[in-house]
Every structure is written in C-alpha cells, then in structure tokens.
Enzyme design. Structure first.
Site, mmCIF file in Angstrom:
data_model
loop_
_atom_site.group_PDB
_atom_site.id
_atom_site.type_symbol
_atom_site.label_atom_id
_atom_site.label_comp_id
_atom_site.label_asym_id
_atom_site.label_seq_id
_atom_site.Cartn_x
_atom_site.Cartn_y
_atom_site.Cartn_z
ATOM 1 C CE1 TYR A 135 18.244 58.492 20.455
ATOM 2 C CE2 TYR A 135 16.626 58.461 22.217
ATOM 3 C CZ TYR A 135 16.958 58.710 20.904
ATOM 4 O OH TYR A 135 16.003 59.195 20.033
ATOM 5 C CE LYS A 142 13.499 61.589 19.023
ATOM 6 N NZ LYS A 142 12.853 62.233 17.845
#
Length: 258
Positions: A158, A165
C-alpha cells in the site's frame, strides 16, 4: 427511509459497476437524489454514460468529465453545475491514485514525483473540490471522501497511498473546521477492502481479503452497497451533527488486535 428528493449530489470517481462510487450513487438514486456524476477522461465517457442510463431509470442523472488534478476542469464543472442546478447539497470524493511503481516498490524507494502525484490526486483534490463546491452549498450540506485503514496501520503493497490517506484524513478535519460555520459537514468513510479496479494494483490483495474474513467480528468483507448505505446516512439530515469524523465500514476489522 432516507429521502433525498430535491437534493443534488455530485459524485466524483465513477469508474465502473464495481467502483465504490457506483455503490454510493445507487443508494443516492434509490433515495431520490438528482445525481451529477463525474468521470476522469474521454476514455471513460462511454462507460460512464452507460452507468448513467441505469442510474437514471427513475431519477435525474447526468455525467460530466472532470480531471480533479486540473483546477480549470474543476472550475468548469462547477460552473456547469451552477448553471444547470443552481445549488448542490452533497459532494462525494471517491478519487485516489498513485503511480503503480510507487505502490509495488519498497516504500524507501518512493520517488519525489510519485509522492507528489499521490498527494495531489488523492488529497489536494478534495480541498480543490470543496473550495469550488462551497459557494453552491448555500444552505449547508455534506462533503464525503473515502479512506482506508492503511492510513493508520502498515499494509503490504500500500506504501505511499497509506501516507496519502493519512494526509486525507487530516484534511477532512481541517476542512470540517473551515467549512463548519457555513453549515457544511466534511466526513470520511474508511471502507474495508473491496475488489475494485483500483484494488487490482495492490499486490497480494486476496491475502488482505482473507485476513479480514478471518479476523473481523462479522467474519466477512464489506460490499459497495454497505459503503453506499453509510454514505447515504452521512449525507442525510440524520447525520446533521456529525463532521470531521472517520467512520469505519469494514465489518469491525479495525477493532481487532490478533
């Protein structure tokens, strides 16, 4: 039953039927909202218009092109919206992107340009969209974005998107403080992993799905409809006192330890 008849909802990030944006659009359509759906480029026009046809069977829906990394396209979109509808009540920001190499490579190898792109598209675009939308939300309203637990914990493959995020979640709080006096609420949904087009770029994604099934209290993964239901609630007057919050819709996975 939540009723959004007479409400205009602008949804960014429409890609295909498997996208979270589509699941949210379905719930808004069922509630009677007038939909303004945005797709990124001419390449996605045909699919977006096909989805519009399905969503608009009973309620009004239109599709517009807008690349959220370009301020002039955001301004042009909201000028069209103002001319067509006058006012809006909800905005859904379901947009995120990082160059593929920045996700699959070791995080230490994150490039300066890849970091910039990830934060420009995934984070700054929310600020830009909110700034353009606010003048059309004269009676207040709801702005909603999508995040992921990778903002708080390390997930394999990720990488820079997790950092983006985290920045997005901080942006939600600062926008909530900035827009609160105008009666505009800003929130995020932290959705569990879903097999979307974007998820294909995450290596070993099936292992993440399996981990959620094993550890989450509900012993399963979420689907787009469940995220859509949470979005509908947060956009409605039932959530009139909620702003600056990150709401998890992940079958409880985030509460578990081992």
């Amino acid at each position: 039953m939540i009723d959004l008849k007479g409400k205009v909802a602008v949804i960014f990030g429409l890609a295909n039927k498997r996208s979270i944006a589509y699941g949210i659009a379905q719930k808004f359509a069922e509630a009677g909202a007038t939909l303004v759906l945005s797709y990124q480029s001419e390449r996605l026009r045909k699919e977006a218009e096909g989805l519009i046809t399905e969503l608009a069977q009973e309620h009004s829906a239109k599709a517009f092109q807008c690349d959220v990394s370009k301020d002039e396209e955001i301004d042009a979109l909201f000028a069209q919206i103002k001319e067509t509808y006058g006012t809006i009540h909800s905005v859904v920001h379901a947009v995120a992107f990082a160059p593929p190499d920045e996700i699959k490579n070791d995080f230490l190898l994150t490039s300066r340009e890849g970091f910039r792109i990830a934060h420009d598209v995934s984070v700054y675009s929310l600020i830009a969209v909110a700034r353009a939308a606010a003048p059309l939300m004269e009676s207040g309203g709801s702005i909603l974005t999508l995040t992921y637990y990778g903002a708080e914990k390390v997930f394999p493959n990720y990488n820079v998107m997790g950092v983006a995020k985290a920045a997005l979640e901080a942006t939600v709080r600062y926008l909530a403080a900035s827009l609160g006096p105008k009666g505009i609420r800003v929130n995020a949904i932290s959705a569990g992993p879903i097999k979307t087009l974007a998820a294909r770029g995450i290596g070993d994604f099936s292992k993440i799905l399996d981990a959620v099934t094993e550890r989450a209290p509900l012993k399963r993964n979420v689907d787009q409809s469940e995220v859509g239901g949470a979005a509908l609630f947060l956009a409605s007057d039932l959530a009139s006192g909620i702003t600056g919050e990150i709401t998890f819709v992940d079958c409880g996975f985030n509460i578990t330890g081992i």
